[in-house]
Structure formats: structure tokens, C-alpha cells
Design an enzyme around this catalytic site. Structure first.
Site, PDB file in Angstrom:
ATOM      1  CD  GLU A 297      -2.069   4.336  -3.594  1.00 24.31           C
ATOM      2  OE1 GLU A 297      -2.627   4.578  -2.504  1.00 24.31           O
ATOM      3  OE2 GLU A 297      -2.551   4.683  -4.697  1.00 24.31           O
TER       4      GLU A 297
ATOM      5  CG  ASN B 176      -5.484   4.751  -0.129  1.00 25.57           C
ATOM      6  OD1 ASN B 176      -4.920   5.822   0.088  1.00 25.57           O
ATOM      7  ND2 ASN B 176      -5.217   4.024  -1.189  1.00 25.57           N
TER       8      ASN B 176
ATOM      9  CG  HIS C 251      -2.586   7.978  -1.269  1.00 27.68           C
ATOM     10  ND1 HIS C 251      -3.543   7.503  -2.132  1.00 27.68           N
ATOM     11  CD2 HIS C 251      -2.594   9.328  -1.460  1.00 27.68           C
ATOM     12  CE1 HIS C 251      -4.087   8.499  -2.795  1.00 27.68           C
ATOM     13  NE2 HIS C 251      -3.529   9.624  -2.398  1.00 27.68           N
TER      14      HIS C 251
ATOM     15  CG  ASP D  67       2.571  12.748  -6.163  1.00 27.27           C
ATOM     16  OD1 ASP D  67       2.353  13.911  -6.536  1.00 27.27           O
ATOM     17  OD2 ASP D  67       1.913  12.198  -5.273  1.00 27.27           O
TER      18      ASP D  67
END
Ligand code: F6R
Length: 249
Positions: free
Chosen positions: A142, A135, A137, A67
């Protein structure tokens, strides 16, 4: 799934490096998927050490990063392009033409996901390195991201921006968007190594390995990957239920 619990972060890095080094010796032309963030830093240091000792060469290796932020220039010190140069590439003999990091050029944003998918096409990664967000990801997929996504532009979750603000002067400076490989791209790798350390990852690690497979915890999808190895320290492993049972699966 294989879960390797290490006494500390140094051992996590060592174990991950051992797997990459072995693969690289057997296959000097390997394709490797790379992550940024704190988790793989120790691994990258150990790979640099092995390179300096003449054990491995990256001359014929191709790399594919997961990313990149959108909204800051590649030359920004916190871009993932800069991160990779500063923490790995400038110390090894990788050829620039073999380095692939998603382009974040705002002037042609619509074309960028397709452009990166083209680079990934037919280049199955022999190993994909992953970290995991608090979280759940992976890459910047996400919670809620579709399983069928290939590379896409995503809005960063507020928790992710807060977590990553430690690298910036203030939260305001953390980009709101990123370009990321999708879950489909990630799952296409032959082997996946996920690295995590510290108590703050413990809850999500248990959810990822034991919880239901759900897009709400993107890392839980990895339970379906046939060659997943988790390399984590004792703190990150502290909330895993049924560890022995999971290791037999
Ligand atoms: C970075 C990436 C992210 C990180 C995750 C964990 O390229 O893909 O998914 O792996 O945010 O970051 P750290 O390792 O800093 O806790």
C-alpha cells in the site's frame, strides 16, 4: 517500459496470454508470479483454453502468488487460495507441490513472511503478473510501503478494503490484514506484466508511468524495472501523457 494499449479487456487478456504462452513454450519449467483480483481473470481463461487445446502444459511450472488475506481461512471462498483454485489451478495440470501461495495460518503469523521468502529464494520469476490498485498498490504494498520490503504482513488501506468489498457480503467481512510479497520481491522478477482496464484505473496508471517515483504510488517504482510491459485498455490509458515518448524508453 513498453505500454500496449488495447481496444478492450478481451484484447488485454489476449495480449497478456500470448506473452505467457510464448514464454511457457520456450521454457516449460518457468516460474510465474500470479495475481488475483478481476484484472487477470481473462488471462487465466485464455491460459486454460490454450491448455485444453494442448498448446501448453503446466506440469513443470512453478507458481508464486503475490499475496493472501490474513484473518480468513484458506478454505474461505474469497481467500486467494480458493480464488486460484477456482479460476485456474483446478482446470490445468499444475502439480500441487509447485504451487506457492503465502500461508495465512494465524497460529504462526510471525514465521510466515520468512517462510515465504525462503520459498521465493533462488526462484526468480520469469514473468510476474501484476494488477494495480486504485491507490497504486501492487501486491498489497500500500502507499508508504518500504522499497526494501520482502514478504511482510500489512494492514490494508481503507480504499483497498472498500474496492475489494465487492467480493464479500459487506465491508465488515473484508479482512483488515494481508500477507504480501514486498516491492523487493516483485522487482526481482525477470519480466513484469501489469494488466489494467477501465476508467477507474486511468488516473493511477498515469501516475505510475509518468509521476515521480515515490512510495506513495507503489506502482511508480516499476519505472525502474528493465522489463516492464503494461497491457491496458483504452480507458485505462486515457490519462497517460507522453505515451509515444514512454514507449521509446
Ligand atoms: C491481488 C493483488 C492486487 C490487485 C489489485 C487490483 O493479488 O495483488 O494488487 O492486483 O488490487 O485488483 P483488481 O484487478 O481486482 O482491480
Amino acid at each position: 517500459m513498453k505500454i500496449i494499449v488495447c481496444k478492450d479487456y478481451n484484447e488485454v487478456s489476449q495480449k497478456a496470454a500470448a506473452i505467457v504462452i510464448k514464454e511457457l513454450i520456450l521454457n516449460p519449467k518457468m516460474n510465474i508470479g500470479l495475481a488475483t483480483g478481476s484484472s487477470p481473470l481473462g488471462l487465466y481463461k485464455k491460459l486454460i483454453d490454450a491448455y485444453n487445446e494442448g498448446i501448453i502444459s503446466f506440469k513443470d511450472v512453478s507458481t508464486f502468488n503475490l499475496d493472501e488475506y490474513v484473518g480468513i481461512a484458506r478454505t474461505h471462498p474469497q481467500s486467494y487460495y480458493s480464488f486460484m483454485n477456482e479460476n485456474l489451478f483446478k482446470y490445468i495440470d499444475i502439480q500441487e507441490k509447485n504451487v506457492n501461495i503465502p500461508n495465512n495460518d494465524l497460529s504462526k503469523l510471525d514465521e510466515l513472511p520468512g517462510e515465504y521468502d525462503k520459498k521465493l529464494l533462488g526462484k526468480q520469476r520469469d514473468i510476474q503478473i501484476l494488477g494495480i490498485g486504485k491507490n497504486g498498490h501492487i501486491g498489497f504494498n500500500e502507499p508508504g510501503a518500504s522499497l526494501s520490503n520482502e514478504t511482510f504482513i500489512t494492514k490494508l488501506n481503507e480504499q483497498t478494503r472498500i474496492d475489494n468489498s465487492r467480493f464479500f457480503d459487506s465491508l465488515d467481512e473484508v479482512p483488515k490484514y494481508a500477507i504480501t510479497m514486498g516491492i523487493k520481491n516483485i522487482m526481482y522478477a525477470k519480466k513484469i506484466i501489469m494488466i489494467a482496464s477501465g476508467k477507474r484505473k486511468a488516473k493511477v496508471i498515469n501516475e505510475a508511468v509518468n509521476g515521480p517515483i515515490t512510495t506513495e504510488v507503489p506502482a511508480s517504482i516499476l519505472q525502474l524495472h528493465p522489463e516492464l510491459t503494461l497491457i491496458i485498455d483504452e480507458e485505462a490509458a486515457s490519462e497517460i501523457k507522453n505515451l509515444d515518448f514512454l514507449n521509446r524508453m
